[in-house]
Design a protein around this motif. Sequence first.
Motif, mmCIF file in Angstrom:
data_model
loop_
_atom_site.group_PDB
_atom_site.id
_atom_site.type_symbol
_atom_site.label_atom_id
_atom_site.label_comp_id
_atom_site.label_asym_id
_atom_site.label_seq_id
_atom_site.Cartn_x
_atom_site.Cartn_y
_atom_site.Cartn_z
ATOM 1 N N ALA A 33 2.584 -29.549 -35.003
ATOM 2 C CA ALA A 33 2.579 -30.159 -33.676
ATOM 3 C C ALA A 33 3.072 -29.182 -32.620
ATOM 4 C CB ALA A 33 3.438 -31.417 -33.670
ATOM 5 N N GLU A 34 4.102 -28.414 -32.957
ATOM 6 C CA GLU A 34 4.616 -27.424 -32.016
ATOM 7 C C GLU A 34 3.590 -26.330 -31.753
ATOM 8 O OE1 GLU A 34 8.217 -26.239 -33.951
ATOM 9 O OE2 GLU A 34 9.407 -27.820 -32.992
ATOM 10 N N THR A 35 2.897 -25.899 -32.805
ATOM 11 C CA THR A 35 1.859 -24.883 -32.653
ATOM 12 C C THR A 35 0.724 -25.401 -31.785
ATOM 13 O OG1 THR A 35 2.406 -23.985 -34.825
ATOM 14 C CG2 THR A 35 0.268 -23.388 -33.925
ATOM 15 N N ALA A 36 0.308 -26.639 -32.016
ATOM 16 C CA ALA A 36 -0.767 -27.231 -31.228
ATOM 17 C C ALA A 36 -0.351 -27.384 -29.766
ATOM 18 C CB ALA A 36 -1.160 -28.590 -31.806
ATOM 19 N N ALA A 37 0.892 -27.770 -29.524
ATOM 20 C CA ALA A 37 1.373 -27.919 -28.148
ATOM 21 C C ALA A 37 1.420 -26.568 -27.446
ATOM 22 C CB ALA A 37 2.754 -28.567 -28.134
ATOM 23 N N ALA A 38 1.856 -25.528 -28.151
ATOM 24 C CA ALA A 38 1.906 -24.194 -27.555
ATOM 25 C C ALA A 38 0.494 -23.704 -27.236
ATOM 26 C CB ALA A 38 2.615 -23.226 -28.492
ATOM 27 N N GLN A 39 -0.451 -23.936 -28.128
ATOM 28 C CA GLN A 39 -1.847 -23.528 -27.891
ATOM 29 C C GLN A 39 -2.414 -24.280 -26.691
ATOM 30 O OE1 GLN A 39 -3.615 -21.085 -29.473
ATOM 31 N NE2 GLN A 39 -5.148 -21.444 -27.917
ATOM 32 N N TYR A 40 -2.099 -25.556 -26.578
ATOM 33 C CA TYR A 40 -2.564 -26.361 -25.451
ATOM 34 C C TYR A 40 -2.025 -25.799 -24.135
ATOM 35 C CZ TYR A 40 -3.218 -30.357 -22.364
ATOM 36 O OH TYR A 40 -3.565 -31.156 -21.317
ATOM 37 N N GLU A 41 -0.744 -25.455 -24.121
ATOM 38 C CA GLU A 41 -0.144 -24.896 -22.905
ATOM 39 C C GLU A 41 -0.801 -23.571 -22.529
ATOM 40 O OE1 GLU A 41 2.061 -26.247 -20.822
ATOM 41 O OE2 GLU A 41 1.981 -28.065 -22.042
ATOM 42 N N ARG A 42 -1.073 -22.719 -23.518
ATOM 43 C CA ARG A 42 -1.745 -21.442 -23.234
ATOM 44 C C ARG A 42 -3.144 -21.674 -22.685
ATOM 45 N NH1 ARG A 42 0.864 -19.934 -28.069
ATOM 46 N NH2 ARG A 42 -1.019 -20.394 -29.275
ATOM 47 N N ASP A 43 -3.869 -22.608 -23.286
ATOM 48 C CA ASP A 43 -5.217 -22.914 -22.817
ATOM 49 C C ASP A 43 -5.199 -23.467 -21.399
ATOM 50 O OD1 ASP A 43 -6.160 -22.071 -25.259
ATOM 51 O OD2 ASP A 43 -6.510 -24.098 -26.049
ATOM 52 N N GLU A 44 -4.256 -24.356 -21.125
ATOM 53 C CA GLU A 44 -4.141 -24.921 -19.772
ATOM 54 C C GLU A 44 -3.832 -23.843 -18.740
ATOM 55 O OE1 GLU A 44 -4.494 -28.118 -18.279
ATOM 56 O OE2 GLU A 44 -5.659 -28.280 -20.126
#
Length: 64
Positions: A33-44
């Motif tokens: 979940a933390e990895t997915a959240a970090a990837q989402y923030e980078r994409d945003e």
Amino acid sequence: MREKTSQTTSPRIATATRTSVEPVQLQQLIKGAETAAAQYERDEARVEGWGRDSFPASDPPQNY
């Protein structure tokens, strides 16, 4: 003639069972979940940058 029949319903009780989650599985889920959240923030952040770069300040998107 056809007679009306009434259906009788019996009350049903739903029970929930508690599933156990192993600590290792829980840690893996949290890490995922933390990895997915970090990837989402980078994409945003990348998308926001593309949006700022796509229109110069002298020609805002409202003109289109």
